[in-house]
Design an enzyme around this catalytic site. Structure first.
Site, PDB file in Angstrom:
ATOM      1  N   TYR A  42      11.802   5.603   2.118  1.00 40.20           N
ATOM      2  CA  TYR A  42      11.196   4.705   3.106  1.00 40.20           C
ATOM      3  C   TYR A  42      11.385   3.251   2.672  1.00 40.20           C
ATOM      4  CZ  TYR A  42       7.580   2.196   5.687  1.00 40.20           C
ATOM      5  OH  TYR A  42       6.903   1.286   6.450  1.00 40.20           O
ATOM      6  N   LYS A  46      13.537   0.163   4.563  1.00 39.52           N
ATOM      7  CA  LYS A  46      12.909  -1.111   4.929  1.00 39.52           C
ATOM      8  C   LYS A  46      13.600  -2.282   4.218  1.00 39.52           C
ATOM      9  CE  LYS A  46       9.801  -1.455   7.321  1.00 39.52           C
ATOM     10  NZ  LYS A  46       9.730  -1.590   8.806  1.00 39.52           N
TER      11      LYS A  46
END
Length: 205
Positions: A42, A46
């Site tokens: 994740y 990002k």
């Protein structure tokens, strides 16, 4: 999205996360310019998104936040409130630190930044820092439950599929330099949210 905004000649405000850092940063928190070094997928996605935004020709803002809670189906304060009604005792991780952030307060930060002339990377959280254990104890106090029913434990007792940073604290010097109004303390933000839950103004399920 960054490419589309560039083609249209428009700006972009991109919401990012504390997970772009490895969790080994200083106790006072990561600065806006600290090198990205994500430890899970994740965070990697990002961080890659941030790089695309930074490459834009037009105006851009990156706003990192952390430990977000608000009027949604699942969040940490709501989960602790529910579990305290179902179980006599809880164990909560006490070796991970971050900045709890009420979605309403983040929205105020975003409103300020989107309407301003300031560009670059900003950290938008509520003021202060704590551990998950501290946050759980605060929820217990707010709903008038004995905090001794919650015990601290290391994150190693609750292994997760994704590695979680030990330190997720974000310093907000650049936001303050831009003149953004002070954000409420995380304790005040949690109290406000719990009042909404207790009054039925925020969803309980």
């Amino acid at each position: 999205l960054a490419a589309a905004c560039d083609r249209a000649g428009s700006g972009l405000t991109y919401i990012s996360t504390d997970y772009v850092f490895n969790g080994e940063g200083p106790d006072e928190g990561y600065s806006e310019d600290h090198p990205r070094d994500p430890v899970n997928y994740y965070g990697l996605t990002k961080a890659a998104g941030e790089e695309q935004v930074e490459a834009m020709r037009g105006p851009w803002q990156i706003v990192r936040t952390s430990w977000l809670f608000g009027d949604g189906k699942v969040n940490f304060p709501k989960t602790i409130r529910r579990l305290l009604s179902e179980r006599p005792h809880l164990k909560v991780v006490a070796d991970q630190r971050g900045c709890p952030t009420h979605a309403d307060d983040l929205a105020d930060v975003l409103g300020f930044l989107v309407s301003s002339r300031f560009r670059g990377i900003f950290h938008g959280t509520n003021s202060g820092q704590c551990t998950w254990f501290d946050l759980a104890r605060e929820v217990a106090a707010l709903i008038k439950v004995d905090g001794k029913r919650i015990s601290p434990c290391p994150g190693s007792e609750y292994p997760t599929a994704a590695q979680r940073p030990a330190c997720s604290v974000l310093s907000s010097q650049r936001l303050e330099e831009a003149g953004c109004p002070d954000r409420p303390l995380w304790q005040e933000a949690v109290a406000r949210y719990i009042r909404l839950l207790e009054s039925g103004q925020a969803r309980n399920r």
